[in-house]
Design a protein around this motif. Structure first.
Motif: not given
Length: 425
Positions: A332-354
């Motif tokens: 469960a911790p892996s699933i939980f952490i992975g979800g937040f890593i993926g979401l944060l990375l996607a938002i950063c990629l869209n914000t800074f790199f289009g």
């Protein structure tokens, strides 16, 4: 056909008939146990988390109470034996004479439930795995014919339990192979297939739903380099989680008095929960909320700090829970952490790199990548992630991130929480 051949044929026929019957029973009991524990945990975790959300002092009281109850149950009811997670299965399958005692079923069921309900920052998956493995182990002891097939029957229980929890028969069988058995035999496939089929039927009979309700809109080829990046980041974070758990267990094992372990573990856990209530229990409630908001979130300083804090402190809260005597593991911790890593990375990629990637997709991919890297079982993670959403549209991206994450983690650190324990017996 000569007499010897007839005897051999009859023996195999009898063996497979008995294996079929016992696998059917193992599948039913393991699925019943898994779904019961899942529903009870979801129900009471929601109630207790709501109470703690409006009364902050309960974030302090609940962990102390839960860990103390687990200690007293172990001391007075469960033969003063600590639950050691997946290592218990390895110890059992390593030698033919070893077996999982029947009290392990209520021990892991009750302790897993109490751990998560009272705020322990882990999940019920490992508790379910050990309890369902015990069902297979106990069944094996009932007939001398099964002595040579103990591992197969244990794997049948594990496969059925994972299937019931995650809505994925392939994940159940693959986890039993990649983590427990390490090899495939005729009797392994025969027993696991029957047990998983019964578990799957039980799921549909009870109208169980996937853990996360999502609507996947597809994915784009231009995102493949970003999938690889996500796999690398998840692999690195999985090593942090693994080393955190091992470090806490090593240092807490030096504390002789259980009372002191509970106090220190509770202080760390309660402090984490007061700082980040999202870390309470499995954390799936928080994942579900972010799934709904994922494609509409924009990057702000507070959002970035919150997500980074969650990624950093979840392994600490999980490690404190387990080291202080809580029941659970890194699923469960892996699933939980992975979800937040993926979401944060996607938002950063869209914000800074289009990059124009889909944040929801990256949440799902992050879950699979982190799980794959944490347990070094990419094929389990691939099908389990698809089972979480009951959708195979992202199969190729999930395959990419799971493979990349696993080998990234393995290059940095060759052990998981499971294999490290087995290697240091």
């Amino acid at each position: 056909m000569n007499k010897t051949a007839r005897i051999k044929k009859n023996y195999h026929l009898i063996k497979y008939r008995k294996l079929a019957v016992v696998s059917l029973l193992i599948g039913f009991l393991s699925a019943f146990l898994a779904i019961s524990l899942k529903r009870l945990t979801e129900h009471y975790e929601e109630i207790f988390f709501h109470k703690a959300s409006i009364n902050w002092f309960l974030m302090i009281v609940f962990p102390v109470f839960g860990l103390s109850v687990i200690y007293f149950l172990r001391h007075y009811l469960f033969q003063k034996k600590e639950n050691k997670g997946i290592k218990e299965i390895f110890d059992t399958t390593a030698q033919r004479k070893n077996s999982l005692p029947i009290y392990k079923i209520p021990s892991h069921f009750i302790n897993g439930l109490i751990t998560v309900v009272f705020g322990g920052s882990t999940g019920i998956e490992v508790s379910t795995v050990i309890a369902s493995a015990t069902i297979g182990s106990v069944a094996q002891e009932k007939d001398n014919l099964f002595n040579r097939h103990k591992t197969d029957l244990i794997c049948a229980g594990v496969a059925a339990g994972i299937t019931a929890l995650f809505f994925s028969p392939f994940a159940g069988i693959l986890f039993a192979w990649e983590v427990i058995s390490k090899k495939i035999t005729k009797t392994f496939l025969f027993s696991c297939t029957i047990a998983v089929a019964i578990s799957l039927g039980f799921i549909y009979l009870l109208d169980e739903k996937p853990l996360f309700a999502v609507k996947i809109t597809g994915w784009h080829l231009h995102a493949i380099p970003y999938f690889i990046l996500l796999g690398i980041i998840a692999g690195m974070n999985s090593v942090y989680l693994t080393k955190c758990v091992l470090l806490f267990k090593r240092h807490f094992s030096k504390i002789k008095k259980h009372r002191n372990r509970i106090i220190i573990g509770s202080i760390i856990l309660s402090s984490s929960l007061l700082l980040l209530p999202q870390l309470y229990g499995e954390g799936y409630h928080e994942i579900k909320e972010n799934i709904l908001l994922s494609n509409d979130l924009t990057l702000t300083v507070s959002l970035a700090i919150s997500f980074i804090a969650i990624i950093i402190f979840k392994p600490i809260a999980t490690s404190a829970t387990l080291a202080a005597g809580g029941d659970g593991g890194v699923f469960a911790p892996s699933i939980f952490i992975g979800g937040f890593i993926g979401l944060l990375l996607a938002i950063c990629l869209n914000t800074f790199f289009g990059a124009n990637v889909i944040p929801l997709n990256f949440m799902i991919l992050g879950m699979g990548a982190m799980l794959s890297a944490s347990i070094h079982a990419p094929f389990t993670a691939i099908f389990l992630t698809c089972g979480l959403i009951n959708d195979y549209s992202l199969f190729i991206p999930i395959f990419i991130v799971c493979i990349v994450a696993k080998y990234t983690a393995k290059m940095i650190y060759p052990h998981t929480v499971y294999t490290y324990a087995a290697a240091t017996k």
